[in-house]
Structure formats: C-alpha cells, structure tokens
Design an enzyme around this catalytic site. Sequence first.
Site: not given
Lengths: 294, 294, 294, 294
Positions: D96, D170, D239
Amino acid sequence: MTTTAFIGLGAMGDPMAAHLARQARHDGAKALVWNRTTTKAEAHAAKHGSVSVTLPEVAQADILFTCLPTSAEVDGIIGQLAPHLKRGLTWVDCTSGHPDAAKRQRRQLAELGVNFLDAPVSGGTGGAEAGTLTVMLGGPAAEVEAVRPHLAFAGKAVHVGETGAGFAVKSINNMLLAVNLWAAGEGLVALANSGVNVSAALDVINASSGRSNATENLVPQRVVTREFPCTFALGLLAKDTGIAVDVVNSVKGSAPVIAQTAALFRAAARTVGAEQDHTAALKLIETMNQKEIK
Amino acid sequence: MTTTAFIGLGAMGDPMAAHLARQARHDGAKALVWNRTTTKAEAHAAKHGSVSVTLPEVAQADILFTCLPTSAEVDGIIGQLAPHLKRGLTWVDCTSGHPDAAKRQRRQLAELGVNFLDAPVSGGTGGAEAGTLTVMLGGPAAEVEAVRPHLAFAGKAVHVGETGAGFAVKSINNMLLAVNLWAAGEGLVALANSGVNVSAALDVINASSGRSNATENLVPQRVVTREFPCTFALGLLAKDTGIAVDVVNSVKGSAPVIAQTAALFRAAARTVGAEQDHTAALKLIETMNQKEIK
Amino acid sequence: MTTTAFIGLGAMGDPMAAHLARQARHDGAKALVWNRTTTKAEAHAAKHGSVSVTLPEVAQADILFTCLPTSAEVDGIIGQLAPHLKRGLTWVDCTSGHPDAAKRQRRQLAELGVNFLDAPVSGGTGGAEAGTLTVMLGGPAAEVEAVRPHLAFAGKAVHVGETGAGFAVKSINNMLLAVNLWAAGEGLVALANSGVNVSAALDVINASSGRSNATENLVPQRVVTREFPCTFALGLLAKDTGIAVDVVNSVKGSAPVIAQTAALFRAAARTVGAEQDHTAALKLIETMNQKEIK
Amino acid sequence: MTTTAFIGLGAMGDPMAAHLARQARHDGAKALVWNRTTTKAEAHAAKHGSVSVTLPEVAQADILFTCLPTSAEVDGIIGQLAPHLKRGLTWVDCTSGHPDAAKRQRRQLAELGVNFLDAPVSGGTGGAEAGTLTVMLGGPAAEVEAVRPHLAFAGKAVHVGETGAGFAVKSINNMLLAVNLWAAGEGLVALANSGVNVSAALDVINASSGRSNATENLVPQRVVTREFPCTFALGLLAKDTGIAVDVVNSVKGSAPVIAQTAALFRAAARTVGAEQDHTAALKLIETMNQKEIK
C-alpha cells in the site's frame, strides 16, 4: 561596504526594498533592484535611489533578498542566477516559502558557495511601508547574526531555528490567522442570524477573552465595512495553510482543526476567488449561512 | 437608595460583590449577599461591608445579581425565591447561561412582576478584582439602561440585543477563545516536534497576524510555564462551547470549525479533567502528538 | 378486528398505507387514511381499498400511524386530534422525529389514555413499495410487541430501547449515511482530479474494505449518472443530521466527525437546495473542488 | 514458462505467494520466494512448493512481486537489487504505497529496463488465503494486461489509471474505511450513552441506508466482541490515511472530513498503539466519551 540586492518588487517587496535603499544611502553603499517587469525596477530606482540592474548583476551583491509568491518562483530565479552567483553571497529569502524547499535550496546553493537563509516576514503592506515588519529567520546562528544589521525593513527579527524553521513558523502564524478569522466568521454569522448586532458583539469580544488580530482589525475594518481591500490574496493564504498542513504531516502530527481549516480555505479560494482579499474567505461562510456579516 | 443583592460568591462573584459593597458604602446604600455556604457570605460581609442575609431577605432587594455555574443553578434559585420576590425587582444574571434558559426565565419571572436581564461577564478573576469586567447585556433597552449605573464591577457594559443575546454573545466569545487556544496548541506542538523553539515562535506570532489573546497571554503564561493555574475550569469552557453550538443550531447555522472544536473540548474535559484550568485542554493535544508545548 | 389509520400520504407514507390496506382486506378489517390534501387520500382509497375519512374519524382507529416531515407536524396533528382520540389507541409515529419530542409526546398522549411509540423507518421509497422497510421501535416492550403484527410495510422491526430510542437510532443511521456519502464524494473528487476513472475506482472500492451503501448504490446510481433523482430530500437529511448532533449533545458526547458533517450538510442544503435529492450534497464538494464526480 | 518471485512473506504476502506457488505447480513453472527472515521463506517452500532463493536470484524472475509495509521498504529492496535485475522483468508492487513513490520508482527502474506497476490489494488476510483479493493496478494498459494472468491471488483486478493510480485508489479506499469506521464509533457510543442496545442498533443500521463494511463486519466482529484481533495494524491504516491526504493535496483538493479523520487516526495510533488492530482506533472514541461500544 555591503551591497544589497532585492528581487521581487510586489506589494510587500517594493516598500521593503525602499528601506534597503534608504539605509544604503545613509551608509554610502549600493542597493540593487531587479524585477521581472523592468519598468517597476526603474520606477523604484527613480523614486528611492536604488539601482536597477540586470539579473546577472544582482548576483554580485553581498546580500541578495528575494520576496516572491512561492518557493517555486525562487527555484526559477536560482536556476537563472546559478552561473553568475558570487561566492560568499548570502541569499535571504523573504518569500512565504516551504520548509522542504528551504532545505533543498540551501543544499543547492551551498555547492555554489552561497549561504541561504529563510526569512519570511509578517506585518502586511502597512508594516512594510513603516519598516516594522517581523522577520522569522531559519538557518545557522552565525549567518543569521551577520545579516541582522541589514534587515532595514524589520521592526523585529527573531532567529527561530535551523533552515526551514522560518518558513515553518510563518506558515503556522498564517494558519492561526486563518483559523481565528474563519472561526470569527462562523460565530458572528450565527449571532447575526440570531438578531445580535455584529458591531456590538465585536465590541465586547474585543474587550474579552475571545479577541484576536482577526476580530480586532480584520473583521471590523474589512468584512463589516464590506470593503475587503485586497492587500493579501486569499489564494496565497490558502497556499500558506497548505504549507502548515505539510509542517504538521512532516512530523506525523495530529492537528484536526488545522487540517479542516486548510480544507475550508482551499474551498474558499476556489469558490470566492483566489485573487480576492484573504478576508473574503468569510463570503463562503456567508453563503453557507445565507447571511452577511455586518 | 438602591439595595443590591448578590448570590454566588465564587471565584468571580466574590470580587464582583465586593465592588457592589464598595459602591453601596459610597452611596449610603445596602449590598446584601447570600451564598450556599453561609460562612463565605459572612466572611464577605466582614471583609467588604456587605450584609449577609437569608435567601428570602435577598428577594427584597431592588437589583438582584446571580453569578452561578450554569442556568440550571439559576433555575434552582428562582424556584426557591419565587414566593418571596418583591414586585419591581430586576434580576441581573451574570452566569454564563443559555439563551433558551434566559427566554424561559424572563417569561417565568415576568409573571411575578420581576424583570430579568442576561448579563454575563468576561475578564476573568483579574478583571473581577480590578472592577474592569466586560458585561454583555440582553433585554429591553430601558431595563438595561436602568441597571447600567449599578454595574460597579464593570469596565465596559454593552447592550447587545434582546433577552438571550447576552448569553449568546458570551458563548461565542468563549467559543472563539476555545478555537484560538486549541489551534495555537495544534500549531505550536507541530513546531515543537519540528525542532522550533516554542517561545521564539510565540514571540514572532505575537508580533504578527496570527496573534490572539490565547497566544499573547494564555499559552505563554499558563501552558509554556506548565503551571496551568485554575482560574476558569475546563468543564465550564466545554459547557460554554456547547452553548455556542446550540446558538448556531437554533438558527440552523453551518459552523464546521466551531462544531469540531466543541467536540474536542468535550473530549478534553473528559480525558484531562473538567476541574483543570481551561488551558489544560492543550494536554490532550500533547497526548495526541506525544510532545509537550514548552 | 383491528382498525388502522394512516396520516401522511407522502412519497413514503403512500405505499406504506397501501400495505396496511392490503392486510386489512386480507383480515376483513378497515384501513383508514387521511391527508392534508384530501384528493390524495381519495386517490389512495380508490386505488388500494383504504377508507378516506375526516381527521376526527381517524382518532377512532385502534392503531394510528403518522409519517410526516418532522416532529413539529406531528405536534400539529396531536393538537388537532386531542379532543377526539379514543382511549386505548396506540399512536405509531413513523416520522424521522426527534427523541426529545417523542418523550414529550408520549407524556402528553398518556394523559389522554393513548400510547405513543416512535417507529421511524428506513429503506427508501423502494422499500416502502416492496413492504421491506426496517422499523426501529422505541417504547415499552409490551406495547411494541402488540403493534408488531400490524407493521404490514416492514421487512424487519427491531425494538431498540425506550421512548425516543427509535428516533435516536434513525438519526444516527442517517448520520452515517451522510458521513459515508460525503466522504465518498471527497475521495472520489480527488481521484477524478488525479486522472483516475471514477467508475473503475468505485468498482474496486465496492469489492474492498471502504465500501458502504453510499458507494455501492447511491453514488453510482445517482451521482455518476448525474441524475440525482429526488426520493429523499437533502433538507430532510440535513434535519436528521441535526437530530443526530442533538443525540450526541444530550449525553454530552464528543463526536467531531459527526459534528463537522452535520455542519457541511446544512451548508449543502443552503447552497445546493434543500429540495434536491440528498445525494446532491456532493455538488457542494464538486464546487469546492471545481470538478464533477463522473 | 513464466517464473514469478515474491518478496515479503508477511500476514498478506505469505498466503499470496502460496497462490503463486500453486499456479506455478499447475503450469510446471517456478515460484521463487525471498524474505528478510530466511526461515520464513524456507517454511514457505516446504509447505507450498515455492523455491527459497537469495536476493540476487529473485532478480532473475520474469515477474517480481513485492508486498512490504511502505514504499520506503520497496526503495530499500530496489537499491539492493539494482545491480542484478534482469532486463524485461516486470516489478509488481502490492505494497500500500505512495503515488509519488510509484512515479519515482517507475522512472528509476525504467532506466534498468524494468517495468514497474503499482498493484495494491484489498481483502485482508481472509481474502489473501481465499485467493479473492481485489487488485488495483496503475501503469500502462499493455503492461497491466501482460501481468493479469499471473495474479493468482486475485478475485478481481482492475486497471484504474496511470502509474500511481493504484496506490491513490487504495489510499482513498482505506480512507473511506477509516471514515466509515470512525463515524460508526462516534454514533454508536452516543447511542450506548443514550441507553440504546448497540447490537440492536447495528442490526437495524445494517438493514438500512447507513450500513457499510465497517458496520456490517468490523464493528460487530471486532469491537462489540472486545476482541480487536490484529490482522491490519492501526499504524498502517494511519499511514494510509496520510497518503490519502497527500493525494487530495497533490490536486489542491478540499476534503475537510478526510483531513479531520486522518488527524484523528494519527492521534489514535499515538494514544491507543500503532501495533493494535485498526478497529482499536475506536478505543480513542471510547476514552473521549467514557463509554465502551458493546
């Protein structure tokens, strides 16, 4: 004898460079100026006794000041001046720039034997004309002290930290301006819709704990009068709030009110117009509440 | 000769009532006091020359001041005093109360021949002691003017609108205090985490456009010193921000930053402690960012 | 034989009352209907076999359903029906009402020997027509069980708590709809501005962890198509988010995202139009970002 | 015969690589694996028939998959593999990651004759084991189509745009997960504090318009049970929300709810613990409201 040069004779830069010219005259030194539009530099020279020169000539000064819209324009000037820069020159960037850019620019200029300091200013066009600007300096202490006597436009100059710290503090200052201004708008429009007289409310708030520069000066002088005189563009303040968000993110900080306010100022710049005065951001609040703050 | 009475000798009320006693002495009039804890009233009488009386005796004054934690406590006193209230009495409520409560209380007291004015104050314990409080008055103009000469604790008294307007303005003032304080905390903790000296940053911000009462006084005196002296409880400020949200909602207003900040202050009161000083709200920001503001 | 009555033949109420009429036909019972505009009630009777009656006649039913825009309209009907209400009647309010109103209305009707249950529904006009609505019931368990067999329009009926709990849950459900929808709009407009195909993004999001009813149904069917068919008005959703904020405030809760979203929906209703479909709230996001979500 | 290689046998990578090994066995091809901890790679080989190799040997595969915590770890592997990479290899990064990193990495690898595609996955450890992950691919269409037959771990693979678009989508997906989850927490804790049964509320919400993956799966299975099983760390979701904010900022977008939620998740990771399950973010909401969601 220290030769100064100034690039960027905008609403702020023009009076700042005038103070440099005045001091140069007093010291028997030279104050060079350059602007993308040459006629502005020539007018400055005629009016203030500065010397209008070509871009390469600027690079021969001892201290070079820049005051441009964003760090991107400073990058452009660095690119053009790189082949000409005198070793030992100190570059003092008064732009409301980006801390990351400052670090990169300092590294880049260091390879050419040039010192770089970030030195954004606060105080508006009024402070620039009066020579009472507040300067926030980032960089090594010795270099900061070396330029301090030459900040003829400053009423106060504070060394706030390493390279980039000046830009960081400036962005947070402007972010606080943005939050204080926006919150005042939200609160006053609610009072207006409640039937309270806005000027009476400002009168008591400014004698109370909720007061800020926004409620004491900006809202009564620019919003309530419906004048919104453009001395500091909304698009530039929106840009500064974006830098503040970057400062928060670079330390993985959590700042929900700052984050939201930056988003709202970006929306205001888009809907009200980036070229309007920064206080016109409150017109978005007025639209959201169908009521004018007056 | 006007007899005044004062109910609620807390941190604010005690010095406010002292000013009423001083003026009464000067005028050859009487200043009654009552407090839930009788010893506080007796001490006040001994020290300031006021007269400690029973609750029913208070109801025979010409002007009755209340200064209590919330409108709920004022409701309680109204219930107790209802059978005793002298017709023609003016009830001046200096509580940081709720606009809706003010409207209801005015209606309720009008049936007893009593006038009710909402008259919250700002200026803190310092202003109360100096007699320089700012008073925000809501109610009919004639009634406001009639009590104006008797506001011995005031440095400034402004008639801001109809019944409830005083409480509304007070809640928005305190909301702005809350927003300005919180945003300063978010910004300064990010600067601290960036390696910037917090005191230097405050120094320039307070000479720049981002300044507010929060950055000029509260943060340097209470937060940076780590003293957080409790003169105004966090729980009360959280309550006031809730009133501000109600003011916004009652006009179907849109105030996203106010809404967010009220939620954060409620969280701060819960996690840091409602009885802490209001500036201790910034301890929640410090926890969220794992860094102290100093 | 249980006689039902239905007040409020709007987009939701009309098909809900049709299910009551169908069941009455099956049971050999009567299903009364009343609407402010009589012709709508007469059309309903003609089409579905319900009985169009006068307002006082409605008050003689065993179970009375209301489905109105807000609790204020329910208050209005209570006022009109009060002199006529049959003792022992159960009033089932399917309005998306306010928990505080429910508590007050229950007390008020209890004095007339009438039970009140809050019973808001979810499922949209599609669910109302299919008779698959979800009903959230607040009130005493015995009363809830007594009406359960008569909820002919329901696919699911859940007893969620005491009086007001049904309205509270409904407001939080609609608040989550609002948040999920708004956040999808913010995210998709950023992707669109990044050059990502919105439909491809929705395709993967709906096969991933970020999916919601908003991304699976509302955004692809109503926003991306630019149709925004009005089946649920933005003004009503904005009202519901306000109730959710009241639910949070009544327990002194801290819900910053809910608070912010309610403020943004109020702004959307003001700027886009309260009578538009609720999904048109995303037009405000589009304006804020100068980009359509498609 | 296509040789695949897989770097990063974590909770996601291990079952993903198992699907590659299964397909290789079926095709009579080879599936190489490498992990920083060699024993994990050897265990994988023993269990799934993959081939545990040295890092330079990995660089000789036709398709190289990486699945690492962040783009920084991918940068590290690129640095180590650079001298060894076979020209014509396609690097498929299932991390990711960050869109900016993807653009930089693609340029860097192109100079070595290697193709780079960003290909993050969604579906959790359950989807990885079942081979039903959703893959979001960014890069040139031809390269995407060339690797499509080799995504043995995928249930769905969508080409969403140019390089970086996969990571962008994403991050927005995970941001929506974060917003939907957080808002559900805020709403449910308010209901719990109002005396509503949380499971009953979830029951109706999941049959209504406010439903999302968060209310249907995460909250009932992980929060209400108080189990918070760690399959996706809170620090990683925090994050990802930061990357989403970067995506918004890179197009100068205005996304106030996303901005606030990212700040709150960062606070949650700091206060609850970055290594906890992502659903444990709701423990911060519980602290802010002094009530558990159960």
